[in-house]
Design a protein around this motif. Structure first.
Motif, PDB file in Angstrom:
ATOM      1  N   THR A 121     -53.747  -8.862 -15.267  1.00  0.00           N
ATOM      2  CA  THR A 121     -54.110  -7.491 -14.890  1.00  0.00           C
ATOM      3  C   THR A 121     -53.155  -6.945 -13.841  1.00  0.00           C
ATOM      4  N   VAL A 122     -52.909  -7.769 -12.821  1.00  0.00           N
ATOM      5  CA  VAL A 122     -52.060  -7.302 -11.727  1.00  0.00           C
ATOM      6  C   VAL A 122     -50.609  -7.130 -12.182  1.00  0.00           C
ATOM      7  N   MET A 123     -50.133  -8.053 -12.988  1.00  0.00           N
ATOM      8  CA  MET A 123     -48.710  -8.054 -13.360  1.00  0.00           C
ATOM      9  C   MET A 123     -48.458  -7.443 -14.727  1.00  0.00           C
ATOM     10  N   TYR A 124     -49.426  -6.702 -15.247  1.00  0.00           N
ATOM     11  CA  TYR A 124     -49.333  -6.256 -16.638  1.00  0.00           C
ATOM     12  C   TYR A 124     -47.992  -5.595 -16.961  1.00  0.00           C
ATOM     13  N   PRO A 127     -53.870 -18.203 -32.109  1.00  0.00           N
ATOM     14  CA  PRO A 127     -54.623 -16.948 -31.955  1.00  0.00           C
ATOM     15  C   PRO A 127     -53.744 -15.733 -31.609  1.00  0.00           C
ATOM     16  N   PRO A 128     -52.761 -15.858 -30.712  1.00  0.00           N
ATOM     17  CA  PRO A 128     -51.895 -14.689 -30.485  1.00  0.00           C
ATOM     18  C   PRO A 128     -51.130 -14.271 -31.745  1.00  0.00           C
ATOM     19  N   SER A 129     -50.690 -15.261 -32.530  1.00  0.00           N
ATOM     20  CA  SER A 129     -49.970 -14.908 -33.750  1.00  0.00           C
ATOM     21  C   SER A 129     -50.879 -14.174 -34.720  1.00  0.00           C
ATOM     22  N   THR A 130     -52.161 -14.571 -34.741  1.00  0.00           N
ATOM     23  CA  THR A 130     -53.131 -13.874 -35.576  1.00  0.00           C
ATOM     24  C   THR A 130     -53.322 -12.446 -35.067  1.00  0.00           C
ATOM     25  N   ALA A 131     -53.512 -12.323 -33.755  1.00  0.00           N
ATOM     26  CA  ALA A 131     -53.729 -11.003 -33.165  1.00  0.00           C
ATOM     27  C   ALA A 131     -52.534 -10.087 -33.411  1.00  0.00           C
ATOM     28  N   TYR A 132     -51.352 -10.677 -33.403  1.00  0.00           N
ATOM     29  CA  TYR A 132     -50.121  -9.921 -33.630  1.00  0.00           C
ATOM     30  C   TYR A 132     -50.143  -9.206 -34.976  1.00  0.00           C
ATOM     31  N   LEU A 141     -50.005  -3.872 -27.230  1.00  0.00           N
ATOM     32  CA  LEU A 141     -50.020  -5.098 -26.443  1.00  0.00           C
ATOM     33  C   LEU A 141     -51.404  -5.419 -25.887  1.00  0.00           C
ATOM     34  N   LEU A 142     -52.050  -4.397 -25.304  1.00  0.00           N
ATOM     35  CA  LEU A 142     -53.361  -4.648 -24.692  1.00  0.00           C
ATOM     36  C   LEU A 142     -54.347  -5.194 -25.727  1.00  0.00           C
ATOM     37  N   PHE A 143     -54.340  -4.599 -26.923  1.00  0.00           N
ATOM     38  CA  PHE A 143     -55.256  -5.058 -27.961  1.00  0.00           C
ATOM     39  C   PHE A 143     -54.872  -6.448 -28.457  1.00  0.00           C
ATOM     40  N   MET A 144     -53.585  -6.708 -28.480  1.00  0.00           N
ATOM     41  CA  MET A 144     -53.152  -8.037 -28.896  1.00  0.00           C
ATOM     42  C   MET A 144     -53.740  -9.088 -27.958  1.00  0.00           C
ATOM     43  N   PRO A 168     -45.149  -5.388 -29.761  1.00  0.00           N
ATOM     44  CA  PRO A 168     -46.281  -4.498 -30.008  1.00  0.00           C
ATOM     45  C   PRO A 168     -46.385  -3.394 -28.960  1.00  0.00           C
ATOM     46  N   THR A 169     -45.672  -2.314 -29.185  1.00  0.00           N
ATOM     47  CA  THR A 169     -45.730  -1.208 -28.241  1.00  0.00           C
ATOM     48  C   THR A 169     -45.226   0.050 -28.944  1.00  0.00           C
ATOM     49  N   ASN A 170     -45.515   1.215 -28.392  1.00  0.00           N
ATOM     50  CA  ASN A 170     -45.081   2.447 -29.061  1.00  0.00           C
ATOM     51  C   ASN A 170     -43.981   3.159 -28.273  1.00  0.00           C
ATOM     52  N   ALA A 171     -43.472   4.231 -28.853  1.00  0.00           N
ATOM     53  CA  ALA A 171     -42.322   4.922 -28.270  1.00  0.00           C
ATOM     54  C   ALA A 171     -42.610   5.393 -26.842  1.00  0.00           C
ATOM     55  N   LEU A 172     -43.777   5.975 -26.645  1.00  0.00           N
ATOM     56  CA  LEU A 172     -44.102   6.490 -25.315  1.00  0.00           C
ATOM     57  C   LEU A 172     -44.089   5.374 -24.268  1.00  0.00           C
ATOM     58  N   ASP A 173     -44.649   4.214 -24.645  1.00  0.00           N
ATOM     59  CA  ASP A 173     -44.688   3.075 -23.723  1.00  0.00           C
ATOM     60  C   ASP A 173     -43.285   2.632 -23.323  1.00  0.00           C
ATOM     61  N   VAL A 174     -42.383   2.626 -24.288  1.00  0.00           N
ATOM     62  CA  VAL A 174     -41.016   2.217 -23.989  1.00  0.00           C
ATOM     63  C   VAL A 174     -40.384   3.204 -23.008  1.00  0.00           C
ATOM     64  N   VAL A 175     -40.617   4.480 -23.222  1.00  0.00           N
ATOM     65  CA  VAL A 175     -40.057   5.484 -22.314  1.00  0.00           C
ATOM     66  C   VAL A 175     -40.673   5.340 -20.922  1.00  0.00           C
ATOM     67  N   LEU A 176     -41.965   5.030 -20.898  1.00  0.00           N
ATOM     68  CA  LEU A 176     -42.638   4.833 -19.609  1.00  0.00           C
ATOM     69  C   LEU A 176     -41.998   3.710 -18.791  1.00  0.00           C
ATOM     70  N   MET A 177     -41.443   2.720 -19.500  1.00  0.00           N
ATOM     71  CA  MET A 177     -40.782   1.629 -18.776  1.00  0.00           C
ATOM     72  C   MET A 177     -39.679   2.173 -17.871  1.00  0.00           C
ATOM     73  N   GLY A 178     -39.092   3.285 -18.260  1.00  0.00           N
ATOM     74  CA  GLY A 178     -38.084   3.915 -17.413  1.00  0.00           C
ATOM     75  C   GLY A 178     -38.647   4.340 -16.061  1.00  0.00           C
ATOM     76  N   ARG A 179     -39.958   4.523 -15.999  1.00  0.00           N
ATOM     77  CA  ARG A 179     -40.583   4.957 -14.734  1.00  0.00           C
ATOM     78  C   ARG A 179     -40.949   3.785 -13.828  1.00  0.00           C
ATOM     79  N   TYR A 180     -40.905   2.572 -14.362  1.00  0.00           N
ATOM     80  CA  TYR A 180     -41.414   1.417 -13.603  1.00  0.00           C
ATOM     81  C   TYR A 180     -40.769   1.287 -12.226  1.00  0.00           C
TER      82      TYR A 180
END
Ligand code: ATP
Ligand code: MG
Lengths: 293, 243
Positions: free
Chosen positions: A158-161, A215-220, A226-229, B89-101
């Motif tokens: 959570t902290v390092m997401y 399980p992660p490969s299944t979720a993938y 990412l969060l849902f994965m 597993p991520t979308n275009a907006l998320d990738v652009v947001l990485m620029g703000r990190y």
């Protein structure tokens, strides 16, 4: 609570913790390093036992972190000095693991720490090693160990997401932004190590890799977010443990083996039937596009 | 004119074989710079070593008079498209947001205004409609635009871009160049690895000609000469025929 209930609960927590941490292992393409660590931490456990003369949770976790970091570090060193990555993993893995095996057979023969147990785990006996507090029985040690580790994992993720996300997706960019990519990598490997050790009692060193990777490969296959994965992976891991337990009861086979096989069955189901990435959906989509054109 | 990037005698080697030797140049602020040279000339390596993504054997780099470490927030980087995992597993907006990190800081979540900023950057590259699209379901040119939007989101003042035109169609290339010119107008410096000699003269103000050594660095009028280009590309041809 009944013995069965404790076993199921412990297994579910193992599945969830491994599913969460494993998501990033899979995305960082580090399945083989996880396999190495799951074995080399044996050395950490023995080391911790030799130093502290107990098998208490905190000592095991510290020992695990130290050997996990050493494993990562040695692999890194060999890798960057020109050894092929898979060979580097193989060398470090077997070297540290064999030292662990020797130390166990030399010094730790009399304690509840035989190699079989570490390799295969034995979730059936979990309920007999309990924690007492003020004369009250609080439940199995193994349960509390994995519960604490699960909480640590959740807090960590959570902290390092966003840091974990960017270092997994684009480490060069993360570095260019000034993030301590290497330090994060080692921190993450520490999490892998403690999760692995806390899962040993339940599934053992060999099968913990199944819980970390499958399980992660299944979720993938089931999501593009990412969060849902992470969430799906945790749920699938926990479900595999529970379903695996009942299958083991029904067929009278090894519980750990049955849990690991269940992760495989769920993966197969997703592989076939996942709405977008399953092969049936892909075939159908192809056929549709063919008939349309 | 102030100096944006100053590179002093850098040498880079992968496993002992040097791929860049004694490269020295400095680039004034507000220029659109093309980095030109044959495959394997060390163009990507030059960018990576400036950003400290690969270690230097020797040499110094300064960005606006300070070290790279001190200037991280001023630097935007667009890697070669093949450098990341597009199945993530991520979308275009998320990738652009990485620029703000870099601006958001440790442990904090992107806020609404970061998202809006990221969306406006996607809009600038004509990709707003694809904000929710999983990145593997974008075409190569669209992925390149997302990378560009991410760089814009960084609000940097010096940009390093590794082949932003690779695999994009002519219209997209024009759109990107217009965008880079806009950045230039805002006083930013943009360094672009570029392969097409046909357009180099038209696109850039300044050229770095590179082939393991620096062949030339200077305004296009002085560096885009047959002589120097021969030297940049000819060396490689001679090397090929001698081996
Ligand atoms: N990680 C690496 N390890 C070893 N050698 C490398 C590595 N990366 C690049 N090289 C070598 O360094 C040299 C320069 O590579 P670089 O990628 O910088 O070239 P480039 O000019 O960007 O080429 P291109 O136009 O093909 O992108 C090449 O000879 C390449 O083989
Ligand atoms: Mg390159």
């Amino acid at each position: 609570m009944s013995y069965d209930m404790w076993i199921i609960l412990t297994g579910a927590l193992v599945g969830a913790a491994c599913g969460i941490i494993g998501t990033f292992l899979v995305l960082r393409k580090m399945a083989m390093i996880a396999d190495a660590i799951s074995h080399t931490v044996l050395l950490g456990i023995v080391g911790a036992f030799l130093v502290s003369q107990t098998l208490e949770g905190p000592f095991m976790l510290i020992g695990a972190v130290i050997t996990g970091l050493l494993t990562t570090f040695f692999i890194q060193v060999l890798d960057s000095s020109g050894v092929q990555t898979d060979a580097a993993i193989g060398v470090v893995f077997t070297a540290l693991f064999s030292v662990g095996v020797i130390l166990v057979s030399l010094f730790a023969r009399n304690v509840h720490l035989d190699v079989d147990h570490v390799l295969m785990g034995d979730i059936t006996f979990i309920p007999f090693h309990t924690i007492e507090w003020n004369g009250m029985t609080l439940g199995p040690k193994a349960f509390w160990l994995i519960a604490v580790v699960l909480v640590i994992d959740i807090v960590f993720i959570t902290v390092m997401y966003k840091e974990l996300k960017i270092t997994s997706f684009d480490p060069a960019m993360a570095f260019a932004l000034g993030l301590p990519v290497t330090a994060l990598h080692y921190l993450f490997m520490s999490m892998v190590s403690i999760t692995t050790v806390a899962s040993f009692d339940s599934v053992g060193a060999i099968l913990v890799v199944a819980m970390l990777i499958v399980p992660p490969s299944t979720a993938y296959l089931l999501t593009d977010r990412l969060l849902f994965m992470i969430l799906y992976s945790a749920a699938i891991g926990a479900a595999s443990a529970v379903i695996g337990y009942y299958i083991a009861q029904w067929l009278n086979v090894s519980i750990a083996g049955s849990m690991a096989s269940t992760t495989g069955i769920l993966f197969l189901l997703a592989f076939l039937f996942a709405p977008q990435h399953g092969i049936i959906a892909k075939r159908l989509a192809r056929r549709l596009s063919v008939t349309e054109s | 004119m102030k100096t944006a990037v100053n590179v002093e005698k850098i040498t880079v080697a992968y496993k002992k074989t040097p791929v860049l030797q004694d490269v020295t140049f400095s680039i004034p602020e507000g220029q659109l710079v093309g980095i030109i040279g044959p495959n394997g000339a060390g163009k990507s390596t030059l960018l990576k070593s400036i950003l400290q993504l690969v270690p230097k054997t020797a040499g110094d780099v300064s960005i606006k008079g300070k070290t790279v470490q001190q200037q991280r927030k001023l630097i935007g980087y667009v890697p070669q498209r093949g450098d990341v995992d597009w199945d993530f597993p991520t979308n275009a907006l998320d990738v652009v947001l990485m620029g703000r990190y870099g601006h958001i800081g440790w442990f904090k979540r992107p806020k609404k205004k970061d998202k809006e900023h990221a969306l406006s950057c996607l809009d600038k590259v004509g990709m707003k409609a694809y904000a929710d699209r999983q990145i593997s379901q974008l075409s190569g040119g669209q992925q390149q635009r997302v990378f560009l939007a991410r760089a814009l989101a960084q609000d940097a003042s010096i940009y390093f871009m590794d082949e932003p035109f690779a695999g994009v169609d002519a219209a997209t290339e024009r759109a990107i160049i217009a965008l880079l010119n806009e950045l230039k107008k805002q006083g930013k410096t943009v360094l672009v690895v570029h392969h097409d000699l046909q357009t180099a003269e038209e696109y850039f103000d300044w050229l770095l000609l590179l082939n393991k050594h620096l062949i030339a660095s200077g305004p296009v009028s002085k560096t885009f000469t047959t002589d120097l280009l021969q030297k940049t590309y000819g060396g490689k041809l001679a090397f090929l025929s001698s081996s």
